[in-house]
Scaffold this motif. Sequence first.
Motif, mmCIF file in Angstrom:
data_model
loop_
_atom_site.group_PDB
_atom_site.id
_atom_site.type_symbol
_atom_site.label_atom_id
_atom_site.label_comp_id
_atom_site.label_asym_id
_atom_site.label_seq_id
_atom_site.Cartn_x
_atom_site.Cartn_y
_atom_site.Cartn_z
ATOM 1 N N ARG A 1 4.022 4.904 6.272
ATOM 2 C CA ARG A 1 4.735 5.764 7.430
ATOM 3 C C ARG A 1 6.173 5.224 7.257
ATOM 4 N NH1 ARG A 1 4.678 9.720 11.060
ATOM 5 N NH2 ARG A 1 3.243 9.164 12.616
ATOM 6 N N ARG B 1 7.523 8.603 6.293
ATOM 7 C CA ARG B 1 7.534 8.990 7.681
ATOM 8 C C ARG B 1 6.285 10.093 7.782
ATOM 9 N NH1 ARG B 1 13.251 10.452 9.763
ATOM 10 N NH2 ARG B 1 14.661 9.069 8.729
ATOM 11 N N TYR C 1 6.865 7.184 13.649
ATOM 12 C CA TYR C 1 7.485 6.516 12.636
ATOM 13 C C TYR C 1 8.632 5.487 13.120
ATOM 14 C CZ TYR C 1 11.569 6.453 9.339
ATOM 15 O OH TYR C 1 12.570 5.874 8.545
#
Length: 196
Positions: free
Chosen positions: A21, A25, A150
């Motif tokens: 992540r 993202r 995120y």
Amino acid sequence: MDVNIAVMGTESVGKSALTVRLLTRRFIGEYGDIESIYSHSFAVDGREISLNIWDSPYSERSTAGASLLERKVQWADGYVLVYSICDRASFTAVGRLVQTIRSTRGGAPIVVVGNKRDLQHRRAVPSDEGRRLALSAGCRFYEVSAAENYHGVLAVLHGLVDGMKDANKSSRRPLGLRGIVKSMSAVFGRRRTDSF
């Protein structure tokens, strides 16, 4: 600036999801016990930072795991220790990791992260326990959901980088009188002839 970060936690905590992540993202929910080293560049406070992230599962069961843990602890400049808020055993393992790093690397920057905040209905570790663990060890603490956001994961990275800056500032010792005289001599180009 090159920075080596070890992301550690047991298999069930979603630490690989947290790493991916951070880097892409995107959230990808399924991972195996894959050990990887990722490289990525970020701008933090206007400075370009090249991160090397060693993401691997943590196991206390084997001597090979202990050897790997020692290598990671020596390799890294900072640590992201991840537990699942739904898994008490993962929290206990992170507590042991904190102790291992503190006994080996002293004041190295550590961030303790409770992951899976989106699963409040399955919570087994209250936020206050995570905060107390981090506070008792001089670490920063975050609770995030790699699945949902995120920006929370990015805040973890920024917190670790800030911890590294703080560690660098505190590791610098005052020069003392002798060091000041040497510095002044270097600035003004005169050799010091007297001794203390």
